[in-house]
Motif scaffolding. Structure first.
Motif, short mmCIF file in Angstrom:
data_model
loop_
_atom_site.label_atom_id
_atom_site.label_comp_id
_atom_site.label_asym_id
_atom_site.label_seq_id
_atom_site.Cartn_x
_atom_site.Cartn_y
_atom_site.Cartn_z
N ALA A 72 -40.90 -2.93 -24.41
CA ALA A 72 -41.91 -3.73 -25.67
C ALA A 72 -43.14 -4.28 -24.81
CB ALA A 72 -41.13 -3.56 -26.80
N ALA B 169 -47.59 -3.32 -34.83
CA ALA B 169 -47.03 -2.68 -34.11
C ALA B 169 -45.62 -3.73 -33.79
CB ALA B 169 -47.55 -2.81 -32.57
N THR C 210 -40.95 -2.25 -32.84
CA THR C 210 -39.89 -1.93 -32.00
C THR C 210 -38.61 -1.96 -32.34
OG1 THR C 210 -41.53 -1.39 -30.08
CG2 THR C 210 -39.28 -1.00 -29.78
N VAL D 231 -45.60 -12.23 -29.27
CA VAL D 231 -44.21 -11.62 -29.44
C VAL D 231 -43.21 -12.58 -30.22
CG1 VAL D 231 -42.10 -10.27 -28.73
CG2 VAL D 231 -44.43 -9.81 -27.35
N VAL E 21 -47.01 -4.71 -24.03
CA VAL E 21 -47.98 -5.99 -24.78
C VAL E 21 -48.27 -6.19 -23.51
CG1 VAL E 21 -47.96 -8.25 -25.34
CG2 VAL E 21 -46.34 -6.32 -26.83
N GLN F 8 -45.09 -0.98 -39.26
CA GLN F 8 -45.61 -0.09 -39.01
C GLN F 8 -46.71 0.38 -40.63
OE1 GLN F 8 -43.37 2.66 -37.42
NE2 GLN F 8 -43.07 1.58 -35.93
N ASP G 115 -49.01 -10.03 -32.25
CA ASP G 115 -48.99 -9.09 -31.18
C ASP G 115 -47.81 -7.43 -31.36
OD1 ASP G 115 -51.57 -8.92 -30.30
OD2 ASP G 115 -50.74 -10.31 -29.30
N HIS G 116 -46.66 -8.16 -31.71
CA HIS G 116 -45.38 -7.50 -31.22
C HIS G 116 -44.42 -7.87 -31.80
CE1 HIS G 116 -45.27 -3.36 -30.17
NE2 HIS G 116 -43.14 -3.49 -30.45
#
Length: 373
Positions: A365, A150, A152, A108, A369, A145, A131-132
């Motif tokens: 979030a 991914a 947030t 992350v 994950v 996006q 991954d995020h």
């Protein structure tokens, strides 16, 4: 986790507070600073190891940084943490994140690099590395996006911790300042190389203002450990000015001041959240400036102006950041109370937008994950 510099340590410390509430048995380790240590973080290396400034400084320290990253990657691949969180420091973290992701560890990244401002091609590297992405600003997730990454919007943790109204009187009393005299907070950055390039012009500005406004008071928060570098500069550039050098205490200084003269960076957002009018300035070494001056996509460099999409506060870069110009810009705020009130209203709107309980949103979030493993 890996966080570099004082700003990354601050953000990571706030994030750790939210994560500990959701995962009470959590252990966290990697690279960090005192704010993270206060949350029980085990720092294998101190965060100041990553505090480099501009391309030239990064090249000078490349071998040491590369060695730290390789050793850390080896150890994390052996330890197999449930998740790795890289906090800012993109040039260090993305390479590490890619290696860990390829090794089967979830990654992350907290704090989107400013791909909307410069070096937009990094988004492909981000896709391979993480991954995020946890985004501080509301317009950022859509950019990711669109590339299938991914992301947030979690708000900004500083918006949760800084009060909507920060009264001046208690802060001035705590700093020993006269209650009704004008106060300028001087924030020249948190890294040694920033102090080297920016502090002399800021201190010369203090000397100019002290001559023009003898009743003005000055406070200058300095990252602990850099006082030995700053005090000789004070003696050289403004020995007779009523300037108080503080060990840390930047939030008290921002709460106490009327206006701040501030280096571009996270601190400008802190000043906006304190609703303090500011003059943003920045200086780089000559070579770093030549490399960076044509790389920006936006007309603004300061976060308050970027978020407002407007020059709500002055920005003075490189040669434009002369002591005379900076003093003129600061005095313009003091002499125009209606303008000060208007920008404080803009900053209040900004504060409301960024207040999202970042610790909870980010831990939600990160939990998703982990569930996707």
């Amino acid at each position: 986790m890996v966080a570099g510099e004082a700003s990354g340590d601050l953000l990571a410390g706030l994030l750790l507070g939210g994560l500990k509430q959701r995962f009470p048995g959590m252990s966290a380790f990697g690279i960090g600073g005192p704010k993270m240590a206060a949350q029980g973080f085990d720092a294998w290396w101190p965060h100041h190891k990553l505090s480099v400034f501009g391309f030239v400084d990064a090249l000078r320290h490349y071998r040491e940084l590369s060695g730290i990253r390789d050793q850390l990657g080896d150890r994390l691949l052996a330890e197999r943490p449930d998740v790795f969180v890289g906090v800012d420091a993109p040039d260090f973290n993305f390479g590490l994140e890619r290696r860990l992701k390829e090794g089967g560890i979830r990654t992350v990244h907290f704090v989107s690099p400013s791909i909307w401002a410069w070096r937009g091609g990094r988004i492909d590297k981000i896709a391979r590395s993480t991954d995020h992405v946890l985004c501080l600003f509301p317009f950022e997730p859509e950019l990711y996006q669109a590339k299938g990454i991914a992301a947030t919007f979690v708000g900004h943790p500083l918006a949760d911790t800084i009060p909507m109204e920060a009264p001046k009187a208690p802060a001035r009393a705590a700093l020993g300042l006269t209650a009704d005299a004008p106060v300028l907070a001087v924030l020249p950055g948190s890294r040694r190389s920033e102090i080297q390039h920016i502090a002399p012009a800021f201190l010369q500005t203090v000397a100019v203002l002290a001559r023009q406004r003898p009743d003005m008071q000055f406070v200058m928060p300095v990252v602990p450990g850099l006082r030995d570098m700053v005090e000789p500069m004070v003696r050289e550039h403004c020995p007779d000015a009523p300037l108080q050098v503080l060990d840390g205490r930047s939030h008290e200084a921002l709460a106490a001041c009327d206006v701040t003269l501030i280096a571009s960076g996270t601190a400008t957002l802190e000043a906006a959240l304190f609703k303090r009018p500011m003059v943003i300035a920045y200086r780089l070494g000559w070579m770093s400036w030549q490399l960076m001056r044509h790389m920006g996509y936006l007309p603004w460099v300061g976060l308050p102006n970027i978020l407002a999409r407007d020059f709500v506060v002055p920005e003075r870069l490189q040669d434009a950041a002369s002591p005379q110009q900076l003093a003129q810009d600061c005095l313009a705020w003091f002499d125009q109370p209606a303008r000060m009130e208007a920008v404080q209203g803009r900053f209040a709107e900004m504060h409301n937008t960024l207040r999202r309980d970042t610790g909870r949103c980010a831990s939600d979030a990160i939990a998703k994950v982990l569930e996707s493993r």
